[in-house]
Design a protein around this motif. Structure first.
Motif, PDB file in Angstrom:
ATOM      1  N   LEU A   1       5.974   1.727  -5.342  1.00  0.00           N
ATOM      2  CA  LEU A   1       6.599   1.156  -4.414  1.00  0.00           C
ATOM      3  C   LEU A   1       7.523   1.985  -3.648  1.00  0.00           C
ATOM      4  O   LEU A   1       7.698   1.860  -2.221  1.00  0.00           O
ATOM      5  N   ARG A   2       7.996   2.864  -4.109  1.00  0.00           N
ATOM      6  CA  ARG A   2       8.848   3.923  -3.284  1.00  0.00           C
ATOM      7  C   ARG A   2       8.044   4.688  -2.407  1.00  0.00           C
ATOM      8  O   ARG A   2       8.636   5.447  -1.544  1.00  0.00           O
TER       9      ARG A   2
ATOM     10  N   TRP B   1       0.849  -1.232  -0.089  1.00  0.00           N
ATOM     11  CA  TRP B   1       0.023   0.052  -0.014  1.00  0.00           C
ATOM     12  C   TRP B   1       0.825   1.238   0.016  1.00  0.00           C
ATOM     13  O   TRP B   1       1.658   1.427   1.028  1.00  0.00           O
ATOM     14  N   PRO B   2       0.557   2.029  -0.977  1.00  0.00           N
ATOM     15  CA  PRO B   2       1.219   3.527  -0.897  1.00  0.00           C
ATOM     16  C   PRO B   2       0.853   4.378   0.401  1.00  0.00           C
ATOM     17  O   PRO B   2      -0.160   4.167   0.774  1.00  0.00           O
ATOM     18  N   THR B   3       1.674   5.415   0.671  1.00  0.00           N
ATOM     19  CA  THR B   3       1.279   6.251   1.853  1.00  0.00           C
ATOM     20  C   THR B   3       0.025   6.772   1.717  1.00  0.00           C
ATOM     21  O   THR B   3      -0.168   7.610   0.584  1.00  0.00           O
TER      22      THR B   3
ATOM     23  N   LEU C   1      -5.645   5.503  -7.100  1.00  0.00           N
ATOM     24  CA  LEU C   1      -4.895   4.526  -6.263  1.00  0.00           C
ATOM     25  C   LEU C   1      -4.041   3.616  -7.245  1.00  0.00           C
ATOM     26  O   LEU C   1      -4.828   2.990  -7.870  1.00  0.00           O
ATOM     27  N   LEU C   2      -2.869   3.509  -7.268  1.00  0.00           N
ATOM     28  CA  LEU C   2      -2.244   2.666  -7.983  1.00  0.00           C
ATOM     29  C   LEU C   2      -1.442   1.497  -6.770  1.00  0.00           C
ATOM     30  O   LEU C   2      -0.703   2.057  -6.077  1.00  0.00           O
ATOM     31  N   LEU C   3      -1.983   0.450  -6.665  1.00  0.00           N
ATOM     32  CA  LEU C   3      -1.583  -0.649  -5.587  1.00  0.00           C
ATOM     33  C   LEU C   3      -0.649  -1.644  -6.247  1.00  0.00           C
ATOM     34  O   LEU C   3      -1.363  -2.505  -6.758  1.00  0.00           O
ATOM     35  N   PRO C   4       0.559  -1.574  -5.831  1.00  0.00           N
ATOM     36  CA  PRO C   4       1.320  -2.625  -6.138  1.00  0.00           C
ATOM     37  C   PRO C   4       0.915  -4.050  -5.598  1.00  0.00           C
ATOM     38  O   PRO C   4       0.763  -3.971  -4.446  1.00  0.00           O
ATOM     39  N   VAL C   5       1.006  -5.043  -6.451  1.00  0.00           N
ATOM     40  CA  VAL C   5       0.766  -6.303  -5.841  1.00  0.00           C
ATOM     41  C   VAL C   5       1.825  -7.286  -6.075  1.00  0.00           C
ATOM     42  O   VAL C   5       2.261  -7.403  -7.212  1.00  0.00           O
TER      43      VAL C   5
END
Length: 268
Positions: free
Chosen positions: A162-163, A86-88, A106-110
């Motif tokens: 991710l960063r 989850w991004p900040t 929201l761009l949610l990496p998985v």
């Protein structure tokens, strides 16, 4: 069935009008970014959620006024595990209460771990989430995509997300994390003392316990120099006895300048 529960609330703090509001597809759209395959065979992908103007959605721990997201991926194939990163998030005020989430998109990496490396992953199921403007509406977004092994390089959009996660506690300068627990009539009271440099502006802390059946009240925080004190209460939603493992407690401190992820604490 392969469900991933991002969180669970004791009750949903939405207005009565929300019950009459119906979900409309233009409120939120979901797109899967295929991402890339890592050297170990796992897959980094992302869910891109675009919201209509004025709408927002929620983080994994949404606060008192939010609806927790939930994944149901029982139709997937060649999928051993999925881990969202989850991004900040931001902190919002809603009907006199605060919630935690995202505006407009929201761009949610998985991270997807296949059962058989080198084979196509079929990601199929749904994301249940809340979207809110003046009222909160339960939304259900379908996921159905095949992800063959990728030979392309990393996607810079996913790398940026991710960063954007809260920084690890050690990197943020955390020195100590002590927790004091005491029984209450309904559950447990927690007082955590985090020796952590100021994160800037008005700080907000979210406490997670690692058990979706434990409800955690909004935390009260105070700071004296590098010592941040976080106090909250918690209870089991089914009224069962409450036992907590301090190593599973998680504190996310959201400040104006940075966010910090503190995992675990010791008795003190």
């Amino acid at each position: 069935m392969f469900p991933f529960f991002a969180g669970m609330a004791l009750s949903l703090s939405c207005s009565a009008a929300a019950l009459a509001e119906s979900w409309q597809p233009d409120m939120a759209q979901l797109t899967v970014l295929p991402g890339w395959t890592r050297d170990d065979g796992s897959r980094v992908a992302a869910l891109q959620i675009d919201l209509a103007a004025g709408w927002k959605t929620y983080w994994r721990a949404p606060g008192d006024a939010g609806i927790p997201p939930m994944f149901e991926l029982s139709g997937s194939r060649n999928l051993a595990a999925m881990t969202p990163h989850w991004p900040t998030p931001e902190v919002f005020s809603q009907n006199g209460m605060r919630s935690v989430g995202y505006q407009r998109s929201l761009l949610l990496p998985v991270l997807l771990r296949p059962s058989q490396t080198g084979e196509t992953i079929r990601l199929k199921g749904r994301l249940m989430m809340g979207v809110c403007r003046d009222v909160c509406v339960p939304a259900e977004l379908s996921i159905n995509v095949e992800l063959p092994p990728s030979v392309s390089g990393p996607d810079p959009r996913i790398e940026a997300a991710l960063r954007d996660r809260p920084m690890p506690a050690a990197e943020a300068g955390l020195r100590t994390a002590h927790c004091h627990l005491r029984p209450t009539a309904d559950g447990m009271a927690l007082r955590a003392e985090l020796q952590l440099p100021d994160t800037g502006g008005q700080e907000y802390a979210v406490v997670e316990v690692g058990d979706p059946l434990v409800w955690v009240a909004e935390a009260n925080i105070s700071r004296h120099g590098n010592m941040l004190t976080v106090e909250t209460e918690m209870m089991h939603v089914e009224g069962d006895a409450l036992a907590l493992d301090r190593s599973t407690l998680r504190f996310t401190v959201l400040g104006q300048n940075r966010a910090v992820d503190v995992q675990g604490c010791v008795a003190g």
